[in-house]
Design a protein around this motif. Structure first.
Motif, PDB file in Angstrom:
ATOM      1  N   THR A 105      98.376  46.906  58.604  1.00 40.00           N
ATOM      2  CA  THR A 105      97.768  48.238  58.692  1.00 40.00           C
ATOM      3  C   THR A 105      96.646  48.213  59.731  1.00 40.00           C
ATOM      4  O   THR A 105      96.757  48.818  60.794  1.00 40.00           O
ATOM      5  CB  THR A 105      97.228  48.696  57.319  1.00 40.00           C
ATOM      6  OG1 THR A 105      96.405  47.668  56.769  1.00 40.00           O
ATOM      7  CG2 THR A 105      98.357  49.001  56.373  1.00 40.00           C
ATOM      8  N   ASP A 106      95.574  47.469  59.426  1.00 39.67           N
ATOM      9  CA  ASP A 106      94.380  47.482  60.275  1.00 39.67           C
ATOM     10  C   ASP A 106      94.634  46.902  61.667  1.00 39.67           C
ATOM     11  O   ASP A 106      94.391  47.569  62.687  1.00 39.67           O
ATOM     12  CB  ASP A 106      93.258  46.681  59.599  1.00 39.67           C
ATOM     13  CG  ASP A 106      92.988  47.164  58.178  1.00 39.67           C
ATOM     14  OD1 ASP A 106      92.855  48.391  58.014  1.00 39.67           O
ATOM     15  OD2 ASP A 106      92.911  46.330  57.257  1.00 39.67           O
ATOM     16  N   ILE A 107      95.095  45.674  61.691  1.00 33.71           N
ATOM     17  CA  ILE A 107      95.235  44.981  62.977  1.00 33.71           C
ATOM     18  C   ILE A 107      96.315  45.662  63.837  1.00 33.71           C
ATOM     19  O   ILE A 107      96.124  45.870  65.039  1.00 33.71           O
ATOM     20  CB  ILE A 107      95.562  43.481  62.758  1.00 33.71           C
ATOM     21  CG1 ILE A 107      94.455  42.812  61.917  1.00 33.71           C
ATOM     22  CG2 ILE A 107      95.747  42.758  64.095  1.00 33.71           C
ATOM     23  CD1 ILE A 107      93.037  42.981  62.436  1.00 33.71           C
ATOM     24  N   ILE A 155      85.744  50.251  60.715  1.00 36.96           N
ATOM     25  CA  ILE A 155      85.901  49.246  59.662  1.00 36.96           C
ATOM     26  C   ILE A 155      86.702  49.783  58.480  1.00 36.96           C
ATOM     27  O   ILE A 155      86.467  50.905  58.016  1.00 36.96           O
ATOM     28  CB  ILE A 155      84.509  48.692  59.232  1.00 36.96           C
ATOM     29  CG1 ILE A 155      84.673  47.494  58.291  1.00 36.96           C
ATOM     30  CG2 ILE A 155      83.634  49.767  58.604  1.00 36.96           C
ATOM     31  CD1 ILE A 155      83.454  46.595  58.207  1.00 36.96           C
ATOM     32  N   ASP A 156      87.667  48.988  58.061  1.00 44.46           N
ATOM     33  CA  ASP A 156      88.456  49.305  56.875  1.00 44.46           C
ATOM     34  C   ASP A 156      87.535  49.302  55.656  1.00 44.46           C
ATOM     35  O   ASP A 156      86.483  48.659  55.679  1.00 44.46           O
ATOM     36  CB  ASP A 156      89.560  48.240  56.750  1.00 44.46           C
ATOM     37  CG  ASP A 156      90.307  48.335  55.451  1.00 44.46           C
ATOM     38  OD1 ASP A 156      90.787  49.443  55.130  1.00 44.46           O
ATOM     39  OD2 ASP A 156      90.424  47.311  54.744  1.00 44.46           O
ATOM     40  N   VAL A 157      87.909  50.015  54.605  1.00 49.38           N
ATOM     41  CA  VAL A 157      87.037  50.109  53.434  1.00 49.38           C
ATOM     42  C   VAL A 157      87.445  49.123  52.328  1.00 49.38           C
ATOM     43  O   VAL A 157      86.706  48.189  52.027  1.00 49.38           O
ATOM     44  CB  VAL A 157      86.999  51.559  52.884  1.00 49.38           C
ATOM     45  CG1 VAL A 157      86.159  51.628  51.605  1.00 49.38           C
ATOM     46  CG2 VAL A 157      86.422  52.500  53.943  1.00 49.38           C
ATOM     47  N   ASP A 158      88.633  49.302  51.769  1.00 49.81           N
ATOM     48  CA  ASP A 158      89.033  48.504  50.600  1.00 49.81           C
ATOM     49  C   ASP A 158      89.166  47.023  50.940  1.00 49.81           C
ATOM     50  O   ASP A 158      90.006  46.633  51.753  1.00 49.81           O
ATOM     51  CB  ASP A 158      90.359  49.017  50.027  1.00 49.81           C
ATOM     52  CG  ASP A 158      90.201  50.402  49.426  1.00 49.81           C
ATOM     53  OD1 ASP A 158      89.056  50.863  49.275  1.00 49.81           O
ATOM     54  OD2 ASP A 158      91.233  51.036  49.117  1.00 49.81           O
ATOM     55  N   ASN A 159      88.321  46.237  50.331  1.00 48.56           N
ATOM     56  CA  ASN A 159      88.299  44.778  50.491  1.00 48.56           C
ATOM     57  C   ASN A 159      87.885  44.307  51.894  1.00 48.56           C
ATOM     58  O   ASN A 159      88.041  43.134  52.221  1.00 48.56           O
ATOM     59  CB  ASN A 159      89.636  44.145  50.076  1.00 48.56           C
ATOM     60  CG  ASN A 159      89.793  44.145  48.568  1.00 48.56           C
ATOM     61  OD1 ASN A 159      88.804  44.140  47.844  1.00 48.56           O
ATOM     62  ND2 ASN A 159      91.025  44.175  48.090  1.00 48.56           N
ATOM     63  N   THR A 160      87.336  45.241  52.691  1.00 44.72           N
ATOM     64  CA  THR A 160      86.710  44.835  53.961  1.00 44.72           C
ATOM     65  C   THR A 160      85.224  45.222  53.911  1.00 44.72           C
ATOM     66  O   THR A 160      84.351  44.365  54.020  1.00 44.72           O
ATOM     67  CB  THR A 160      87.382  45.497  55.163  1.00 44.72           C
ATOM     68  OG1 THR A 160      88.753  45.129  55.198  1.00 44.72           O
ATOM     69  CG2 THR A 160      86.718  45.069  56.464  1.00 44.72           C
ATOM     70  N   LEU A 161      84.969  46.508  53.720  1.00 46.49           N
ATOM     71  CA  LEU A 161      83.579  46.963  53.590  1.00 46.49           C
ATOM     72  C   LEU A 161      83.081  46.736  52.159  1.00 46.49           C
ATOM     73  O   LEU A 161      81.921  46.371  51.933  1.00 46.49           O
ATOM     74  CB  LEU A 161      83.486  48.450  53.948  1.00 46.49           C
ATOM     75  CG  LEU A 161      82.091  49.053  54.065  1.00 46.49           C
ATOM     76  CD1 LEU A 161      81.337  48.486  55.267  1.00 46.49           C
ATOM     77  CD2 LEU A 161      82.158  50.576  54.184  1.00 46.49           C
ATOM     78  N   GLY A 184      89.347  44.694  59.872  1.00 49.26           N
ATOM     79  CA  GLY A 184      90.064  44.963  58.625  1.00 49.26           C
ATOM     80  C   GLY A 184      90.628  43.693  58.027  1.00 49.26           C
ATOM     81  O   GLY A 184      90.627  42.638  58.652  1.00 49.26           O
ATOM     82  N   ASP A 185      91.119  43.815  56.797  1.00 51.78           N
ATOM     83  CA  ASP A 185      91.619  42.627  56.087  1.00 51.78           C
ATOM     84  C   ASP A 185      93.140  42.570  56.032  1.00 51.78           C
ATOM     85  O   ASP A 185      93.688  41.688  55.406  1.00 51.78           O
ATOM     86  CB  ASP A 185      91.042  42.576  54.662  1.00 51.78           C
ATOM     87  CG  ASP A 185      91.583  43.674  53.769  1.00 51.78           C
ATOM     88  OD1 ASP A 185      91.698  44.818  54.254  1.00 51.78           O
ATOM     89  OD2 ASP A 185      91.911  43.394  52.609  1.00 51.78           O
ATOM     90  N   GLN A 186      93.808  43.516  56.702  1.00 50.88           N
ATOM     91  CA  GLN A 186      95.271  43.491  56.639  1.00 50.88           C
ATOM     92  C   GLN A 186      95.917  43.585  58.022  1.00 50.88           C
ATOM     93  O   GLN A 186      95.575  44.452  58.837  1.00 50.88           O
ATOM     94  CB  GLN A 186      95.767  44.644  55.773  1.00 50.88           C
ATOM     95  CG  GLN A 186      95.410  44.443  54.306  1.00 50.88           C
ATOM     96  CD  GLN A 186      96.387  45.163  53.416  1.00 50.88           C
ATOM     97  OE1 GLN A 186      96.137  46.290  53.031  1.00 50.88           O
ATOM     98  NE2 GLN A 186      97.491  44.508  53.113  1.00 50.88           N
ATOM     99  N   LEU A 187      96.868  42.706  58.226  1.00 58.26           N
ATOM    100  CA  LEU A 187      97.577  42.667  59.516  1.00 58.26           C
ATOM    101  C   LEU A 187      98.410  43.913  59.765  1.00 58.26           C
ATOM    102  O   LEU A 187      98.376  44.491  60.853  1.00 58.26           O
ATOM    103  CB  LEU A 187      98.537  41.471  59.548  1.00 58.26           C
ATOM    104  CG  LEU A 187      98.031  40.075  59.799  1.00 58.26           C
ATOM    105  CD1 LEU A 187      99.224  39.128  59.836  1.00 58.26           C
ATOM    106  CD2 LEU A 187      97.256  40.000  61.098  1.00 58.26           C
TER     107      LEU A 187
HETATM  108 MG   LIG Z   1      91.742  46.735  53.219  1.00 56.51          MG
END
Ligand SMILES: [Mg+2]
Length: 169
Positions: A120-122, A31-37, A115-118
């Motif tokens: 980077t995370d996805i 799980i991503d941290v900033d604005n996800t966790l 995650g909340d970003q395409l």
């Molecule tokens: Mg994030």
């Protein structure tokens, strides 16, 4: 474009239960941290998320934080969760994700990345060949560079949603 396509779009990740993940055969959640966790504009108000993580752990689903941010930043924010983390992950490269997977001996087929970003995370999860869930960003506060990227992501996501008939749930 396919590499930017999340498996699911989930508005609020805490609505997914441990049983939902078990049905998917998920044993490890990255799980991503900033604005996800955590919400960057309210980082220590995260009781719901802590409860969600604990419920997953109780069902033997491992949760591992994976962030592009610095060790110092991530350590402070992740500490209340008591979960392992990899900082400086350099998503969308596979450097951090590979390290995190090795660290907990995760297998691709039993893993999922949230995650909340395409871009980077996805993208990182898809490149690795693991399933991905895009969530709505928890906070309004963003790093300056992230703000610019988010605008582009919004357009790309709109295109992906139309092309693949994806909807937020
Ligand atoms: Mg994030």
């Amino acid at each position: 474009m396919k590499l930017l396509k999340p498996m699911w779009l989930v508005k609020d990740i805490v609505t997914l239960t441990p049983e939902d993940f078990q049905k998917l055969g998920v044993r490890t959640i990255f799980i991503d941290v900033d604005n996800t966790l955590i919400a960057l504009d309210n980082p220590f108000h995260n009781q719901d998320m802590q409860t969600w993580v604990k419920a997953l752990q109780a069902k033997h689903i491992e949760v591992v934080a994976l962030s592009n941010n610095t060790t110092k930043h991530v350590q402070t924010l992740v500490e209340p969760f008591g979960i392992p983390f990899v900082a400086n992950a350099k998503k969308p490269t596979l450097l951090g994700l590979k390290k995190a997977m090795a660290c907990v001996q995760a297998k691709k087929e039993y893993s999922i990345l949230i995650g909340d970003q395409l871009f980077t995370d996805i993208l990182a999860g898809n490149r690795m060949g693991i399933r991905t869930i895009l969530v709505k960003s928890l906070g309004k506060k963003d790093l300056f560079a992230t703000k610019i990227i988010r605008n582009i992501e919004k357009r790309v996501l709109g295109y992906i949603c139309r092309k693949y008939h994806l909807n937020w749930r």
